[in-house]
Design a protein around this motif. Structure first.
Motif, PDB file in Angstrom:
ATOM      1  N   PHE A   1       0.828  -1.214   0.000  1.00  0.00           N
ATOM      2  CA  PHE A   1       0.000   0.000   0.000  1.00  0.00           C
ATOM      3  C   PHE A   1       0.859   1.259   0.000  1.00  0.00           C
TER       4      PHE A   1
ATOM      5  N   LYS B   1       7.835  13.639  18.829  1.00  0.00           N
ATOM      6  CA  LYS B   1       6.984  12.436  18.654  1.00  0.00           C
ATOM      7  C   LYS B   1       7.627  11.673  17.501  1.00  0.00           C
TER       8      LYS B   1
ATOM      9  N   GLU C   1      -1.383  -0.732  10.614  1.00  0.00           N
ATOM     10  CA  GLU C   1      -2.146  -1.229   9.443  1.00  0.00           C
ATOM     11  C   GLU C   1      -3.408  -1.924   9.951  1.00  0.00           C
TER      12      GLU C   1
ATOM     13  N   THR D   1      -2.982   3.632  15.109  1.00  0.00           N
ATOM     14  CA  THR D   1      -3.672   3.878  13.837  1.00  0.00           C
ATOM     15  C   THR D   1      -4.339   2.595  13.349  1.00  0.00           C
TER      16      THR D   1
ATOM     17  N   LEU E   1      -5.089   1.309   9.234  1.00  0.00           N
ATOM     18  CA  LEU E   1      -5.198   1.607   7.800  1.00  0.00           C
ATOM     19  C   LEU E   1      -6.399   0.826   7.267  1.00  0.00           C
TER      20      LEU E   1
ATOM     21  N   ILE F   1      -6.245   6.880  15.406  1.00  0.00           N
ATOM     22  CA  ILE F   1      -6.323   7.595  14.126  1.00  0.00           C
ATOM     23  C   ILE F   1      -6.679   6.606  13.014  1.00  0.00           C
TER      24      ILE F   1
ATOM     25  N   VAL G   1      -7.121   6.483   6.061  1.00  0.00           N
ATOM     26  CA  VAL G   1      -7.886   6.133   4.858  1.00  0.00           C
ATOM     27  C   VAL G   1      -6.924   5.693   3.746  1.00  0.00           C
ATOM     28  N   PHE G   2      -7.060   4.464   3.300  1.00  0.00           N
ATOM     29  CA  PHE G   2      -6.166   3.960   2.244  1.00  0.00           C
ATOM     30  C   PHE G   2      -6.295   4.798   0.966  1.00  0.00           C
TER      31      PHE G   2
ATOM     32  N   TYR H   1      -7.877  12.781  10.818  1.00  0.00           N
ATOM     33  CA  TYR H   1      -6.630  13.196  10.157  1.00  0.00           C
ATOM     34  C   TYR H   1      -7.018  13.817   8.809  1.00  0.00           C
TER      35      TYR H   1
ATOM     36  N   GLN I   1      -5.821  12.923   5.212  1.00  0.00           N
ATOM     37  CA  GLN I   1      -6.306  11.721   4.512  1.00  0.00           C
ATOM     38  C   GLN I   1      -7.805  11.756   4.265  1.00  0.00           C
TER      39      GLN I   1
ATOM     40  N   ASP J   1      -5.356  16.532  14.463  1.00  0.00           N
ATOM     41  CA  ASP J   1      -3.917  16.546  14.215  1.00  0.00           C
ATOM     42  C   ASP J   1      -3.510  18.003  14.011  1.00  0.00           C
TER      43      ASP J   1
END
Ligand code: V47
Ligand code: SF4
Length: 346
Positions: A57, A125, A164, A201, A203, A234, A237-238, A278, A281, A299
């Motif tokens: 990805f 971070k 992921e 996160t 994905l 978070i 979005v792919f 976010y 995305q 964010d």
């Protein structure tokens, strides 16, 4: 309120009308944070795009060091990027990169110590769980030692990347060779034990099933019950451009799917302080809707986003502090400036 089960979450996610799901998640968000929406003046610094892995990805990484688009910033460049952000009031530097085949662990420690010395007040971070595991494997040192040394050098918080979908059968298809879901969770457990907070996160919007999304959330909820070390979740979005997974899944998922995912995350992850929209995305317009469907954080100002833009994101690469606050106010909500550790500044 009673905690919702995996089965209930799946049922709500699949069957509840979006309006009801969003309103229920918004009530949860309001109960925690009222009308506040948190944002951070920050900068992303992706120090290299050279990476030994080939997640299918990922459009950001370049495998060969001599590829014309490969780059590997030295410490001086990293400091220059940081200085530009700090001069604009940045409170957080979000530092992640590819898994470089050659740099010794001392390279990363020095990067943080130099940044800490030059900018004593900004939050660092840095490094995903995947990077930490790679540093440990490559140097032959224990993960706890790696974390301790980075903490002494100035590490303030860990970003949530690399998760992921934590279910192994999905990882085997989209990021074979990457740390397992269990290794990702163990690394966050170790970070929390060292007194450092982190994000998580997911994905989504590719080959994963709704059941696997909820299973991912359940693994995060279980770890949070144990450590209470996560600040924010978070949903990522792919984006399908310039990566091989995008040939199988050529479309970005729908706005409805994004909002349902935000809402179910708010309802299911009852032990997470924040769900982040976010905007890079989701796009700004969907991110604004997410603020009414469970999200409490946007964010930040970012300045230079590379990972999602390599995969076709059409949002800007950054935003001014004034613009982000205007957007929040235009939704009838109250902007609250924070740093990476959720200390408040307004
Ligand atoms: O780990 C890679 C994802 C992540 C694509 O912790 C992609 O505050 C979409 O983790 N389409 C990096 N996503 C971003 C990240 C993050 C972002 C903002 C805030 C925080 C935080 C963390 O981006 C990677 C990977 O999961 N990614 N390629 C793609 N084509
Ligand atoms: Fe490397 Fe991260 Fe891209 Fe995977 S997602 S190929 S680990 S840079």
């Amino acid at each position: 309120m009673e905690r919702i089960s995996v089965e209930e979450a799946l049922d709500l996610f699949l069957n509840a009308p979006l309006k009801e799901l969003g309103e229920r998640a918004n009530l949860e968000k309001q109960a925690r944070h009222g009308n506040s929406v948190f944002w951070v003046n920050n900068r992303q610094i992706n120090y290299t795009n050279i990476c030994v892995l080939h997640c299918n990805f990922c459009a950001f990484s370049k495998i060969k060091k001599d590829s014309p688009h490969a780059y590997d910033w030295n410490h001086e460049t990293v400091i220059e990027k940081a200085a530009e952000a700090v001069s604009k009031g940045a409170r957080e530097l979000h530092i992640v990169g590819g898994l470089h085949p050659n740099h010794p662990f001392s390279y990363y420690v020095e990067m943080l110590s130099k940044l800490r010395k030059a900018f004593p007040l900004v939050n660092l971070k840095a490094f995903t769980a995947v990077e930490l595991c790679y540093f440990a494997k490559k140097s032959g040192r224990a993960l706890d030692d790696i974390i301790h040394e980075l903490k002494v050098a100035g590490l303030d918080a860990l970003p949530g990347g690399g998760a992921e979908i934590l279910v192994q059968s999905v990882r085997d298809e989209i990021c074979s060779g990457k740390e397992t879901g269990e290794e990702w969770l163990n690394a966050h457990r170790a970070v929390h034990k060292a007194g450092i907070f982190s994000n998580a996160t997911m994905l989504f919007g590719h080959i994963e099933t709704p059941e696997q999304r909820i299973e991912h959330l359940n693994l995060l909820r279980q770890l949070q019950d144990e450590t209470h070390g996560f600040y924010a979740f978070i949903p990522l979005v792919f984006h399908p451009e310039h990566n091989s997974l995008g040939r199988r899944i050529p479309q970005i998922t729908s706005e409805e799917d994004i909002l349902r995912t935000v809402a179910i995350s708010r309802l299911f992850l009852d032990n997470f302080p924040h769900i982040k929209a976010y905007w890079i995305q989701m796009g700004i317009s969907t991110a604004m809707k997410a603020l009414h469907a469970g999200a409490s954080d946007l964010d930040g100002t970012i300045i230079e986003e590379k990972i999602t833009h390599a995969a076709g994101a059409s949002s800007p690469v950054g935003m001014t502090p004034e613009h982000i606050q205007e957007l929040i106010r235009a939704e009838g909500l109250i902007p609250v400036e924070r740093d990476a550790k959720y200390e408040i500044y307004s």
